[in-house]
Design an enzyme around this catalytic site. Sequence first.
Site: not given
Length: 307
Positions: A89, A125
């Site tokens: 990420k 997220d």
Amino acid sequence: MNTEKTYTLRDLETTEFSGTPLAVIGHPIQHSVSPAMHNAALAKLRETDSRFIDWAYYRFDIAPEDFAQALALFHKRCFLGLNLTIPHKVQALDLIQGISPDAQSMGAVNTLVWNELGYDGFNTDGYGLSRGLELDLGVMLKDANVILLGSGGAARAAAVQCVLSGCAQLYVGNRTPERLQNLLTVLGGVAGSTSTQTFALNDLPEDLPECGVVVNATSLGLQASDPAPIDVAQLPAGWKVYDMIYNPTKTALLEQASARALPIANGLSMLIHQGARSLELWSHSAVDAHAMMTAACHSLKLPPRYA
Ligand code: NAP
């Protein structure tokens, strides 16, 4: 093509992924329920829209040292969308074309969208967490009081989401002070009126407001024998507790909170809604989160529940 198999860099080099391919990339990745979730949602989209007839979502195990080469190949092979998970990420930030402002603040991307020159990065997220809190616990982040446990990647996304959503008070606690400090530095660059305070995990702040929500973003609880990260007895009676961990379904933190009759929820809703948001970015269509939840529960061998 088989969407249940775990593919490798070698497969990417040698195999034709026809139609409109999507994928999750991680290392390890075998445990990921994303292919099941996304392929279930794609099947729903296909029922009413022939655009999705040849869309499919795959799983790739790519080691960090192969990530740059793999990303170039995914682009060349026209993978329209990619989800990134541990450990990619952050590394992706140096390899993408554009980045959304919230992902920039979070310092991590979990969703990539193909364009002619490369990939644009997003982070869903924080959105997934805010939807999970809203749907499972009736908590809107705006004006909320939040105790955030942890300072890793997931906590960073949660903290930025809290500030961008207009939380009133954000209390952040972490085991390692240096990492806590890094998170504060990140928050320093995010515009918002949220008042932020730090604490040590074994010492919750005194004079907490009467109500608010605890969000566990530590990995403490992934093992069934793990203790709760905080002393739940110190929370005022009006607090709710959300644990990002969904497997096991009820961590010690959630057990102790429910023993005190505090409303609780685990991170399955966050998982579903971050995924649904990714698919919306790729498809520009409304996504059936309930189909994703049913598929995720089936894969995780959990009882079915509503999204
Ligand atoms: P990470 O970057 O590795 O961060 C781990 C965090 O847990 C750090 O704050 C670390 O504290 C803390 N921690 C680890 N062991 C601990 C212990 N024994 N005692 C106290 N604190 C401890 O991981 P992440 O990506 O942020 O993920 C964190 C959790 O969120 C994981 O359980 C992950 O499964 C979950 N998650 C769920 C979703 C979802 O969709 N539901 C999405 C993302 C993540 P130190 O800084 O002191 O090491």
